[in-house]
Scaffold this motif. Structure first.
Motif: not given
Length: 273
Positions: A3, A226, A248, A250, A265, A268-273
């Motif tokens: 991050n 995403g 993905k 959301l 939210e 956190a979604f950015y961090d999953q990609l």
């Protein structure tokens, strides 16, 4: 993803205080600030619609970023870059400007509510203008978050026409879908105008068959990593298209925009990609 080094580019169609009254404008204003507060680097882009008061918001041209011409259709159009700051958010906003496309006082339809005939070209110009400007900035985004239908060609251009540019080699695209999908059709030759770089006819086949807002959004989803479902009335065929592609997805909670919880939210979604 680390991050502390993550860079997020926000490509918006609306943003407070320049335009107001929609969820897109609210997210455009507060999501970049919240993302920056979470120790990420940000850049924000917005079209310079004629209804945005330059003097009130203290816009000024950035000469070193301006001066390029983009060919859209059969004409050259000068790309002008302006910038303004939102002091309380410590946020700088870059504006994509062109007299032919953005001088008019309305955003997407005239005073009688008629959809602008050149909205297809405006979307092309905006998407390519953002990417060319980011190249000039020499700022390599990890995440590019597209908000609003006029940004929907950016994923296609990024993944096909700019795929070999080192600035974008690690960029992932997040597409937020709202209730702004145009119901009107674009010009019949929309797909032909899009062609640039490594884009093939297969890449724009949906717009070749039916150049409407839903197929523009599907084309955006096809080249995104995403998708955030940020509206309540998104066409079901569009939602199914995203899920069927294994993206993905959301689903944003309806109250999250008003209470601000979407910021965590989305990050956190950015961090999953």
């Amino acid at each position: 993803m680390d991050n502390s080094a993550q860079k997020v580019l926000f490509v918006c169609s609306e943003m407070e205080p320049y335009l107001s009254g929609s969820d897109i404008a609210t997210v455009g204003r507060y999501l970049p600030q919240g993302t920056q507060d979470r120790k990420k680097e940000i850049r924000v882009f917005l079209p310079h619609y004629g209804c945005i008061n330059e003097r009130k918001h203290q816009l000024h041209e950035v000469i070193r970023l301006s001066g390029m011409n983009l060919v859209v259709g059969e004409a050259d159009h000068p790309l002008i870059i302006k910038v303004a700051s939102i002091a309380e958010a410590h946020t700088q906003v870059y504006f994509i400007d062109n007299e032919d496309y953005f001088k008019r006082k309305q955003t997407f339809a005239d005073e009688e509510g008629r959809f602008f005939e050149d909205n297809d070209e405006r979307a092309i110009f905006y998407a390519r203008g953002v990417l060319e400007t980011v190249k000039k900035l020499r700022w390599a985004p990890d995440i590019i978050h597209c908000n609003g239908w006029i940004s929907h060609l950016l994923p296609l251009y990024l993944k096909k026409a700019y795929k070999d540019d080192p600035i974008f080699s690690n960029s992932k695209v997040v597409l937020s879908l709202y209730n702004d999908t145009p119901k009107e059709s674009f010009n019949a030759d929309f797909a032909d105008k899009i062609m640039f770089g490594g884009i093939s006819e297969k890449d724009v086949d949906l717009l070749k068959n039916a150049p409407d807002g839903t197929n523009l959004a599907k084309t955006a989803a096809r080249f995104s990593d995403g998708v955030i479902l940020a509206g309540e009335n998104i066409p079901s065929s569009l939602v199914s298209y995203c899920r069927d592609r294994g993206l993905k997805v959301l689903k944003s909670k309806s109250k999250s925009i008003s209470d601000g919880s979407y910021i965590d939210e989305y990050n956190a979604f950015y961090d999953q990609l």
